[in-house]
Design a protein around this motif. Structure first.
Motif, PDB file in Angstrom:
ATOM      1  N   MET A   7     -19.594  15.609  28.741  1.00 26.88           N
ATOM      2  CA  MET A   7     -19.520  14.289  29.345  1.00 26.88           C
ATOM      3  C   MET A   7     -19.489  13.258  28.222  1.00 26.88           C
ATOM      4  N   PRO A   8     -18.546  12.333  28.238  1.00 30.57           N
ATOM      5  CA  PRO A   8     -18.492  11.304  27.197  1.00 30.57           C
ATOM      6  C   PRO A   8     -19.688  10.344  27.283  1.00 30.57           C
ATOM      7  N   ILE A   9     -20.133   9.908  26.130  1.00 25.64           N
ATOM      8  CA  ILE A   9     -21.272   8.991  26.059  1.00 25.64           C
ATOM      9  C   ILE A   9     -20.934   7.662  26.722  1.00 25.64           C
ATOM     10  N   ALA A  10     -19.697   7.221  26.567  1.00 26.95           N
ATOM     11  CA  ALA A  10     -19.290   5.949  27.165  1.00 26.95           C
ATOM     12  C   ALA A  10     -19.452   5.985  28.685  1.00 26.95           C
ATOM     13  N   LYS A  11     -19.076   7.094  29.311  1.00 26.92           N
ATOM     14  CA  LYS A  11     -19.185   7.202  30.766  1.00 26.92           C
ATOM     15  C   LYS A  11     -20.653   7.263  31.191  1.00 26.92           C
ATOM     16  N   LEU A  12     -21.484   7.995  30.428  1.00 23.42           N
ATOM     17  CA  LEU A  12     -22.910   8.056  30.751  1.00 23.42           C
ATOM     18  C   LEU A  12     -23.565   6.682  30.654  1.00 23.42           C
ATOM     19  N   CYS A  13     -23.190   5.943  29.615  1.00 18.56           N
ATOM     20  CA  CYS A  13     -23.750   4.603  29.446  1.00 18.56           C
ATOM     21  C   CYS A  13     -23.318   3.685  30.586  1.00 18.56           C
ATOM     22  N   THR A  14     -22.094   3.845  31.042  1.00 11.27           N
ATOM     23  CA  THR A  14     -21.619   3.042  32.166  1.00 11.27           C
ATOM     24  C   THR A  14     -22.411   3.387  33.420  1.00 11.27           C
ATOM     25  N   TRP A  15     -22.669   4.657  33.669  1.00 10.47           N
ATOM     26  CA  TRP A  15     -23.418   5.073  34.849  1.00 10.47           C
ATOM     27  C   TRP A  15     -24.842   4.523  34.836  1.00 10.47           C
ATOM     28  N   PHE A  16     -25.492   4.602  33.659  1.00 14.41           N
ATOM     29  CA  PHE A  16     -26.885   4.161  33.578  1.00 14.41           C
ATOM     30  C   PHE A  16     -27.027   2.664  33.304  1.00 14.41           C
ATOM     31  N   GLY A  17     -25.908   2.004  33.035  1.00 16.90           N
ATOM     32  CA  GLY A  17     -25.929   0.557  32.831  1.00 16.90           C
ATOM     33  C   GLY A  17     -26.576   0.120  31.530  1.00 16.90           C
ATOM     34  N   ILE A  18     -26.392   0.906  30.476  1.00 20.96           N
ATOM     35  CA  ILE A  18     -26.927   0.522  29.176  1.00 20.96           C
ATOM     36  C   ILE A  18     -25.775   0.364  28.184  1.00 20.96           C
ATOM     37  N   PRO A  19     -25.910  -0.496  27.184  1.00 16.00           N
ATOM     38  CA  PRO A  19     -24.853  -0.647  26.186  1.00 16.00           C
ATOM     39  C   PRO A  19     -24.733   0.599  25.310  1.00 16.00           C
ATOM     40  N   ARG A  20     -23.528   0.886  24.874  1.00 17.92           N
ATOM     41  CA  ARG A  20     -23.301   2.064  24.031  1.00 17.92           C
ATOM     42  C   ARG A  20     -24.001   1.956  22.694  1.00 17.92           C
ATOM     43  N   ARG A  21     -24.163   0.750  22.188  1.00 20.88           N
ATOM     44  CA  ARG A  21     -24.762   0.588  20.856  1.00 20.88           C
ATOM     45  C   ARG A  21     -26.216   1.060  20.819  1.00 20.88           C
ATOM     46  N   THR A  22     -26.905   1.062  21.982  1.00 23.92           N
ATOM     47  CA  THR A  22     -28.290   1.537  21.977  1.00 23.92           C
ATOM     48  C   THR A  22     -28.366   3.037  21.737  1.00 23.92           C
ATOM     49  N   VAL A  23     -27.319   3.770  22.079  1.00 30.52           N
ATOM     50  CA  VAL A  23     -27.311   5.210  21.862  1.00 30.52           C
ATOM     51  C   VAL A  23     -27.163   5.518  20.383  1.00 30.52           C
ATOM     52  N   TYR A  24     -26.392   4.701  19.690  1.00 28.76           N
ATOM     53  CA  TYR A  24     -26.104   4.955  18.285  1.00 28.76           C
ATOM     54  C   TYR A  24     -27.059   4.232  17.337  1.00 28.76           C
ATOM     55  N   TYR A  25     -28.013   3.486  17.873  1.00 23.51           N
ATOM     56  CA  TYR A  25     -28.897   2.666  17.034  1.00 23.51           C
ATOM     57  C   TYR A  25     -29.770   3.536  16.147  1.00 23.51           C
ATOM     58  N   LYS A  26     -29.816   3.192  14.870  1.00 22.10           N
ATOM     59  CA  LYS A  26     -30.717   3.839  13.915  1.00 22.10           C
ATOM     60  C   LYS A  26     -31.478   2.725  13.188  1.00 22.10           C
ATOM     61  N   PRO A  27     -32.800   2.772  13.184  1.00 23.14           N
ATOM     62  CA  PRO A  27     -33.539   1.709  12.504  1.00 23.14           C
ATOM     63  C   PRO A  27     -33.224   1.687  11.009  1.00 23.14           C
ATOM     64  N   VAL A  28     -33.060   0.475  10.488  1.00 26.89           N
ATOM     65  CA  VAL A  28     -32.671   0.295   9.091  1.00 26.89           C
ATOM     66  C   VAL A  28     -33.900   0.108   8.204  1.00 26.89           C
ATOM     67  N   LYS A  29     -34.892  -0.587   8.733  1.00 30.01           N
ATOM     68  CA  LYS A  29     -36.070  -0.897   7.922  1.00 30.01           C
ATOM     69  C   LYS A  29     -36.927   0.341   7.707  1.00 30.01           C
ATOM     70  N   ALA A  30     -37.441   0.460   6.519  1.00 25.25           N
ATOM     71  CA  ALA A  30     -38.375   1.539   6.216  1.00 25.25           C
ATOM     72  C   ALA A  30     -39.769   1.143   6.720  1.00 25.25           C
ATOM     73  N   ALA A  31     -40.619   2.099   6.887  1.00 19.57           N
ATOM     74  CA  ALA A  31     -41.990   1.824   7.314  1.00 19.57           C
ATOM     75  C   ALA A  31     -42.691   0.995   6.241  1.00 19.57           C
ATOM     76  N   PRO A  32     -43.514   0.026   6.641  1.00 23.89           N
ATOM     77  CA  PRO A  32     -44.192  -0.800   5.650  1.00 23.89           C
ATOM     78  C   PRO A  32     -45.158   0.027   4.808  1.00 23.89           C
ATOM     79  N   LYS A  33     -45.194  -0.285   3.519  1.00 19.15           N
ATOM     80  CA  LYS A  33     -46.068   0.425   2.598  1.00 19.15           C
ATOM     81  C   LYS A  33     -47.204  -0.489   2.157  1.00 19.15           C
ATOM     82  N   VAL A  34     -48.359   0.106   1.955  1.00 19.38           N
ATOM     83  CA  VAL A  34     -49.537  -0.641   1.528  1.00 19.38           C
ATOM     84  C   VAL A  34     -49.921  -0.173   0.137  1.00 19.38           C
TER      85      VAL A  34
END
Length: 105
Positions: free
Chosen positions: A1-28
């Motif tokens: 099943m294509p991700i685009a079709k699944l996102c359309t069914w669930f009503g979420i933007p496609r970019r949320t599926v591909y999102y990867k956090p850029v910031k590293a965890a804060p260091k002390v």
């Protein structure tokens, strides 16, 4: 099943599926964290300003360490405070009632 079709069914933007956090965890940095931890264990009622002043550290650094470690830092609201709107003036004739607003001076 294509991700685009699944996102359309669930009503979420496609970019949320591909999102990867850029910031590293804060260091002390341990040379700051250890004296702060020791002082908080001795006096748990101290806030970050008092701890920063007593240790001679920058208060922003101490506040960041408190936030990362789950300390007692509470952020203040930013922006304008809500204004109190009084009852509108009821004047029968001109030059009867005067008012001014000095809040922004």
């Amino acid at each position: 099943m294509p991700i685009a079709k699944l996102c359309t069914w669930f009503g979420i933007p496609r970019r949320t599926v591909y999102y990867k956090p850029v910031k590293a965890a804060p260091k002390v940095d341990p040379r700051f964290a250890e004296p702060i931890k020791k002082m908080i264990e001795e006096e748990p009622s101290f806030g970050y300003r008092t701890v920063a002043w007593l240790l001679g550290f920058n208060k922003n650094t101490v506040q960041r360490i408190f936030q990362i470690k789950g300390g007692q830092v509470r952020k203040r609201a930013v922006g304008m405070r809500p204004r109190i709107h009084a009852v509108p003036s009821v004047a029968v004739a001109p030059n009867e009632r005067w008012s001014t607003d000095l809040a922004r001076i």
